[in-house]
Design an enzyme around this catalytic site. Structure first.
Site, PDB file in Angstrom:
ATOM      1  CG  ASN A 177      -1.963   1.212   1.245  1.00  0.00           C
ATOM      2  OD1 ASN A 177      -1.816   1.937   0.387  1.00  0.00           O
ATOM      3  ND2 ASN A 177      -2.652   1.237   2.330  1.00  0.00           N
ATOM      4  NE  ARG A 192      -5.885   1.690  -0.527  1.00  0.00           N
ATOM      5  CZ  ARG A 192      -6.183   2.705   0.365  1.00  0.00           C
ATOM      6  NH1 ARG A 192      -4.994   3.067   1.270  1.00  0.00           N
ATOM      7  NH2 ARG A 192      -7.223   3.375   0.533  1.00  0.00           N
ATOM      8  CG  HIS A 246     -12.741   3.644   2.738  1.00  0.00           C
ATOM      9  ND1 HIS A 246     -13.554   4.642   3.261  1.00  0.00           N
ATOM     10  CD2 HIS A 246     -11.374   3.879   3.290  1.00  0.00           C
ATOM     11  CE1 HIS A 246     -12.500   5.682   3.913  1.00  0.00           C
ATOM     12  NE2 HIS A 246     -11.419   5.111   4.011  1.00  0.00           N
ATOM     13  CD  GLU A 295      -8.891  -1.064   3.869  1.00  0.00           C
ATOM     14  OE1 GLU A 295      -9.179  -0.300   3.234  1.00  0.00           O
ATOM     15  OE2 GLU A 295      -8.424  -0.715   5.103  1.00  0.00           O
ATOM     16  NE  ARG A 353      -9.773  12.687   3.760  1.00  0.00           N
ATOM     17  CZ  ARG A 353      -9.730  11.358   3.486  1.00  0.00           C
ATOM     18  NH1 ARG A 353     -10.783  10.856   2.850  1.00  0.00           N
ATOM     19  NH2 ARG A 353      -8.738  10.495   3.853  1.00  0.00           N
TER      20      ARG A 353
END
Ligand code: ADP
Length: 397
Positions: free
Chosen positions: A7, A91, A180, A385, A241
């Site tokens: 990743n 990823r 996601h 993940e 965010r």
């Protein structure tokens, strides 16, 4: 087979080596400050000591060389040679409309990923650099790209179109993509497995609440809506965010504060969310919970506003699916904060949700936290993940 999962971000790189038969992580680690002074690699073999080495990493190729060296190191390594690594799963954040599934990487795929760079300028170029570096150092090893957006490609048009002139979709592909996806897919499947119910028979809402946060609606095994949009800025209030806001705020604020579009974007991405709402107390929910219990008015407002937004999305997705059987909480906050889960579930009486507070207090396992007579089930399902990427990689190679 051992699968290396990578990743890769712009200055960091997370990795795990996973055995596909046992599905156990054999070693994992993190390279930080790549291309910046003070770069370091952290490496932990399963059951062994975590070790951190400060060493120069001028670029991602050097970072990956150090990862491979750590994995094959005579003393602390977990494999004898690179031949024991069967494939690499990468990823990739944005696959646009081109990728509805994971793919084996070749030159054409790389060009197609590059064409999506515009849609994720902070992430995709870094993902590509990681792939490039790996291909240089492991030329014979098959590589797979697993996209954050792919799971959401089943959304119907009415869920992914914005109320903008359609020419912008046609010219620039401006639409909802969602992110996601690997986590939403893994968690919704895993929940069905734990409940011993066919995946295709469930209407599930997954709340992935981490530093970045998103909700998805998964109906009969297909994603039908999700809260992030063209970029990961839309939807829930996140760590830093803003999530959904009136778009006119941007112009209003730019004018009042004499700021450029870039400066406003920086505020919306890095200074907003629960960090901004808590008057810059913290983006970390552990600090916010502390503040909440101490009666800090800003922390209380941040926690309540965050939970209210999650609850509103759950309501929206129950409507989108004409019902909901199961609500899953996952990721850093979703898995570890009984308080956030309680604050969200307090809104869900109309769905017949009743939370078992003892179960809600447990941590680190797949668990049903609703009472046996709760009309809608609520679960905590820790996301994984890396394992999902490793499974996809094995499936393709
Ligand atoms: P990301 O992958 O988006 O960086 P994670 O899923 O790792 O995020 O989640 C990180 C967040 O999880 C942190 O902001 C932190 O607030 C939250 N978190 C971790 N542990 C706890 C805890 N014990 N209680 C509350 N929040 C926690």
């Amino acid at each position: 087979m051992n699968i290396l999962v990578i990743n890769c971000g712009s200055s960091s790189l997370k990795f795990q080596l996973i055995n596909s038969e046992s599905e156990q992580c054999i070693a994992k680690g993190l390279c930080e400050r790549i291309g910046i002074e003070g770069s370091r690699i952290t490496y932990t073999p399963a059951g062994g000591e975590k070790e951190q080495t400060v060493t120069a990493m001028p670029d991602h190729t050097e970072a990956i060389r150090l990862v491979l060296e750590a994995l094959t190191n005579e003393k602390t390594g977990v494999v004898k040679s690179l031949e024991e690594i069967g494939a690499v799963g990468h990823r990739v954040v944005h696959g646009g409309e081109k990728f509805a599934e994971s793919v084996i990487i070749d030159d054409q795929v790389l060009a197609a990923i590059e064409a999506c760079n515009e849609l994720a300028p902070l992430h995709n170029p870094a993902n590509l650099i990681g792939i490039d570096a790996c291909r240089k150092l492991m030329p014979g090893t098959p590589m797979v790209a697993v996209f954050d957006t792919a799971f959401h490609q089943t959304m119907p048009e009415e869920a992914y179109m914005y109320g903008l002139p359609v020419e912008y979709y046609e010219k620039y592909k401006i639409r909802r993509y969602g992110f996601h996806g690997t986590s939403h897919s893994y968690v919704s499947r895993r929940a069905a497995e734990v409940l011993r119910v066919p995946y295709e028979a469930l209407k599930t809402i997954v709340c992935h609440l981490g530093n970045g946060a998103s909700v998805s609606a998964v109906k009969n095994g297909r994603c039908v809506d999700t809260s992030m949009g063209l970029t990961p800025l839309e939807g829930l209030i996140m760590g830093t965010r803003c999530g959904d806001i009136d778009p006119a705020i941007m112009e209003f604020l730019a004018h009042k504060e004499n700021k450029s579009i870039d400066e406003i974007m920086n505020i919306l991405n890095k200074k907003s969310g629960v960090l901004g709402l808590s008057n810059y107390l913290s983006s970390d929910f552990r600090d916010l919970e502390d503040g909440y219990h101490k009666g800090d008015a800003y922390a209380i407002c941040a926690m309540k506003t965050f939970a209210y937004r999650v609850a509103k999305y759950i309501g929206a997705y129950a409507a989108a699916m004409n019902g909901v059987d199961l609500i899953c909480f996952t990721a850093g906050v979703g898995e570890n904060s009984p308080l956030v889960r309680t604050l969200v579930c307090e809104y869900l009486g109309y769905l017949g949700v009743a939370v078992d507070q003892e179960a809600n207090g447990k941590r680190g396992e797949d668990i049903v936290i609703s009472t046996p007579d709760s009309r809608t089930k609520v679960m905590v399902v820790p996301t994984n993940e890396e394992l999902a990427i490793a499974r996809e990689t094995v499936r393709l190679v």
